[in-house]
Enzyme design. Structure first.
Site, PDB file in Angstrom:
ATOM      1  N   LYS A  55       1.712   7.631  -0.674  1.00 16.33           N
ATOM      2  CA  LYS A  55       1.274   6.984  -0.302  1.00 16.33           C
ATOM      3  C   LYS A  55       0.653   8.679   0.683  1.00 16.33           C
ATOM      4  CE  LYS A  55       3.937   3.447   1.658  1.00 16.33           C
ATOM      5  NZ  LYS A  55       5.354   3.062   1.880  1.00 16.33           N
ATOM      6  N   LYS A 110      -3.084  -4.564  -8.447  1.00 12.45           N
ATOM      7  CA  LYS A 110      -2.362  -5.405  -7.179  1.00 12.45           C
ATOM      8  C   LYS A 110      -2.865  -5.973  -6.110  1.00 12.45           C
ATOM      9  CE  LYS A 110       1.532  -5.246  -4.872  1.00 12.45           C
ATOM     10  NZ  LYS A 110       2.776  -4.957  -3.862  1.00 12.45           N
ATOM     11  N   LYS A 166      -2.447  -6.436   0.801  1.00 11.46           N
ATOM     12  CA  LYS A 166      -3.271  -6.731   2.054  1.00 11.46           C
ATOM     13  C   LYS A 166      -3.634  -5.987   2.624  1.00 11.46           C
ATOM     14  CE  LYS A 166       1.244  -5.271   4.052  1.00 11.46           C
ATOM     15  NZ  LYS A 166       2.395  -6.029   5.614  1.00 11.46           N
TER      16      LYS A 166
END
Ligand code: TRP
Length: 333
Positions: free
Chosen positions: A113, A195, A198
């Site tokens: 992040k 992966k 979204k």
């Protein structure tokens, strides 16, 4: 015998994908019949992401409607909003004081992040501690999660054991995580090393739970396969990651073991097999979406579910936090 407790949470952030269903929500559904389940909408966690703040109220109703549409039953489990139970924040602070900064810096999700965001706020660093508080507050035995959260559950176990050792008393239950059935991780359709996410910039990589039929068809038609000749349908993550991913998708939405799918489709052409995937996805998503829109319109009803969940979760949380605080000599008045 008393049913054991299950705790899990999901952030109210935007569009959920088929990966969320197969990896996490499908397990929520299965566990609701066997355990005392606490299912939480983690609105406090989503504050770490600035762009989510504007739509939070709508996102909460969206995610709750998805949870209901999937078949999670508020009569069987406790569905509630994280911020409505202030005990989460109380326990969070306490756990912060027994967690080392180095442990939090080592979390891979935190490292990812901060590499991908300009907004490196303290909430991102402390995020796993709030997760630990969520889990430990309810004497949780099992936590259904996706792969990306394993490290956070391991940290939770470590903190809980640390405090139990310190007081030579089992103040906290040590939780175990549960992954999806066939350990399937749903990958991007065009890039099977990654992966399905979204937040992917390329939406063709992702099947959203609220995608329309035409989109699904196009996305599956374009998904990556392999060049085996003659084509064969079987599971082999290394050599056939695209076909394996599609097998995982059917297996996840239909709850059918992979080996049975292999038997059925072994000699199918890739085109014919993709048509099956499209048909199954359409069947699954069209009925899910119908139920979603049915619930989504009833905001009053949705609010009532969260209020009811708050009432039930609060009883556990209040009692447990008093017991926990006793050990630390705080809040004795
Ligand atoms: N961090 C989790 C996610 O994004 C959501 C979450 C918050 C959670 N608190 C939790 C999951 C406690 C399991 C247990 O997926």
């Amino acid at each position: 015998m008393m049913k054991k407790n299950v705790f899990s949470a999901i952030q109210p952030t935007g569009n959920l994908t088929i990966g969320h269903y197969i990896g996490i929500l499908n397990n929520w559904l299965k566990l609701q019949n066997k355990f005392n389940c606490f299912y939480c909408i983690a609105d406090l966690h989503s504050l770490t992401n600035i762009s989510e703040k504007k739509n939070l109220r709508n996102n909460i109703f969206d995610i709750l409607s998805i949870i209901l549409a999937i078949g999670i039953n508020p009569q069987k489990c406790i569905i509630f909003l994280q911020s409505s139970i202030t005990e989460h924040i109380k326990l969070y602070w306490l756990l912060n004081c027994y967690t080392y900064v180095g442990e939090l810096y080592r979390m891979t999700q935190f490292k990812d992040k901060i590499n991908n965001s300009k907004n490196v706020n303290c909430g991102l660093l402390n995020y796993p501690v709030l997760m630990s508080a969520d889990i430990l507050l309810y004497k949780t035995s099992y936590v259904p999660i996706g792969y990306d959260q394993i490290q956070h559950i391991e940290l939770t176990r470590k903190i809980a054991k640390r405090l139990n050792n310190l007081f030579s008393y089992n103040i906290f239950n040590i939780p175990n995580y549960i992954l999806s059935n066939n350990c399937s991780k749903i990958m991007s359709l065009l890039n099977v090393d990654k992966k399905m996410s979204k937040s992917d910039i390329n939406k063709n990589n992702v099947i959203f739970l609220l995608d329309n039929v035409n989109n699904i068809k196009l996305k599956i038609k374009n998904s990556i396969t392999d060049s085996q000749f003659p084509p064969k349908i079987f599971f082999d993550i290394k050599n056939k990651p695209g076909i394996s991913n599609l097998l995982n998708i059917i297996s996840g939405i239909k709850n059918i073991p992979i080996n049975i799918l292999e038997k059925n489709f072994y000699n199918y052409s890739y085109n014919k097999f993709k048509n099956i995937v499209i048909k199954e996805l359409n069947n699954f998503l069209i009925s899910l979406q119908k139920r979603y829109f049915f619930f989504r319109k009833k905001e009053f009803f949705l609010r009532k579910i969260l209020l009811n969940g708050k009432f039930k979760a609060k009883k556990y949380a209040k009692k447990n936090i008093l017991n926990i605080f006793n050990f630390f000599n705080i809040n004795y008045l």
